[in-house]
Enzyme design. Structure first.
Site, PDB file in Angstrom:
ATOM      1  CD  GLU A  18      -1.838   2.383   1.301  1.00 33.67           C
ATOM      2  OE1 GLU A  18      -2.583   3.238   0.781  1.00 33.67           O
ATOM      3  OE2 GLU A  18      -0.846   2.691   2.003  1.00 33.67           O
ATOM      4  CG  HIS A  56      -3.118   2.485   5.777  1.00 33.10           C
ATOM      5  ND1 HIS A  56      -4.372   2.919   6.150  1.00 33.10           N
ATOM      6  CD2 HIS A  56      -3.043   2.699   4.449  1.00 33.10           C
ATOM      7  CE1 HIS A  56      -5.027   3.343   5.089  1.00 33.10           C
ATOM      8  NE2 HIS A  56      -4.244   3.238   4.049  1.00 33.10           N
TER       9      HIS A  56
END
EC number: 3.1.1.2
Length: 355
Positions: free
Chosen positions: A53, A115
């Site tokens: 990500e 993340h």
């Protein structure tokens, strides 16, 4: 009379639903198809199958990947395993990733869900890696010290704060200081879904330090990627569902002043700043509907933008790479190093191309 009022109420509800549905589809760019743009000599990065990500490239070519994200409403190809931080050396002839061991006993690895990531290099060349994580659907920032010789990360601290309910990305400005985007106002998944559907534009950007925490920008429809100019004077913020990148002037007291806004025909995700030119490299979702409503028969495509001279009156925007999902699904990030372009995705693979 009661029937008339009832029909009127139903009509108003249906009209509001229709308007919101139309707005929702527009914000997700639901009907856009990808026009392919190819690059030469592209190879999939071996060892990445559950997304990358975000990624950060150090000046020496060592690259961190955050992989294995589990995010509400987004597909995961490995939902039962915790996330990882991977390392790759772009100077190698055939770069391959390896998992970084996390040292210390202060982090629950079973719920590690990385993340956005950002690095900070101290005056003594110590490298700190700051990682957004979502253990049990919450939001934390995990602070690590990179131990290059051991190829490991030493966990130093977990940061939480009431002004950081739904962190997406961060831009480190110190070992424990950073700007962070909250992609939603609410932390509760049910409330988040309504916030997103209704387009409330309640997400924001927060400056965090051990001494001071404050909201420095707000009113975003899903604040996403964030980056800082090479000279440290400007902050770039991606507003995913408005298809915009905002440029803010950064002040000595860490407050931000809006300077300009650029609009695009794509959902802009993470922002990487070219370490040589200062250009912005942006991972994008050409069709957000295919990200949030995944269909393997009609997968989300990928798109990478390069933005040159963003502070000028006429910035140059180039689609460097675009693909319909047969190779790469759901691009979130792109960054460059010595003629190579690395592209990461939210849940799929990663690609390395020659420019």
């Amino acid at each position: 009379m009661a029937k008339l009022l009832g029909l009127t109420l139903v009509g108003l509800v249906l009209a509001l639903y229709k308007n919101h549905r139309s707005s929702y589809q527009t914000r997700l760019n639901a009907f856009r198809e990808v026009t392919p743009v190819d690059l030469p000599n592209c190879t999939l990065v071996k060892g990445i199958e559950a997304g990358a990500e975000d990624l950060e490239i150090l000046p020496n070519g060592l690259t961190f990947f955050s992989t294995g994200l589990k995010y509400p409403g987004i597909k995961s190809f490995d939902p039962s395993k915790p996330g990882k931080i991977l390392l790759m050396d772009l100077n190698e002839k055939e770069p391959a990733v390896s998992e970084l061991a996390i040292m210390g006993n202060t982090l629950d690895m079973s719920s590690f869900n990385p993340h956005g990531i950002s690095t900070f290099i101290d005056e003594d060349n110590t490298v700190y890696l700051l990682v957004v994580s979502h253990p049990d659907s919450s939001s934390t920032v995990e602070v690590f010290k990179f131990q290059e010789e051991e190829r490991s990360l030493l966990h130093l601290k977990t940061i939480t704060h009431e002004l950081l309910p739904s962190i997406n990305d961060i831009a480190a400005v110190g070992p424990e200081s950073f700007y962070a985007t909250n992609d939603h106002y609410f932390a509760d998944p049910y409330l988040r879904s309504w916030e997103m559907y209704l387009g409330l534009s309640w997400s924001n950007v927060v400056y965090y330090s051990p001494d001071k925490v404050r909201v420095v920008a707000d009113g975003f429809d899903f604040a996403n990627g964030i980056g800082i100019s090479l000279d440290g004077k400007y902050v770039y913020i991606a507003e995913l569902l408005a298809h915009k990148i905002h440029v803010y002037e950064k002040h000595a007291n860490w407050t931000l002043t809006p300077l300009k806004v650029l609009s695009f025909d794509t959902l802009v995700d993470n922002i990487s700043v070219d370490p040589v030119t200062g250009d912005l490299w942006v991972g994008c979702h050409p069709n957000g509907m295919r990200i949030f409503f995944y269909d393997s028969e009609n997968p989300p495509g990928s798109e990478v933008l390069r933005i040159q001279s963003i502070l000028s009156e006429d910035p140059k925007v180039t689609v460097v790479y675009a693909e319909n999902g047969t190779v790469l699904q759901g691009t979130t990030v792109a960054a460059v190093y010595k003629g190579k372009l690395l592209i990461g995705t939210v849940f799929h693979r990663a690609l390395c191309c020659d420019l």
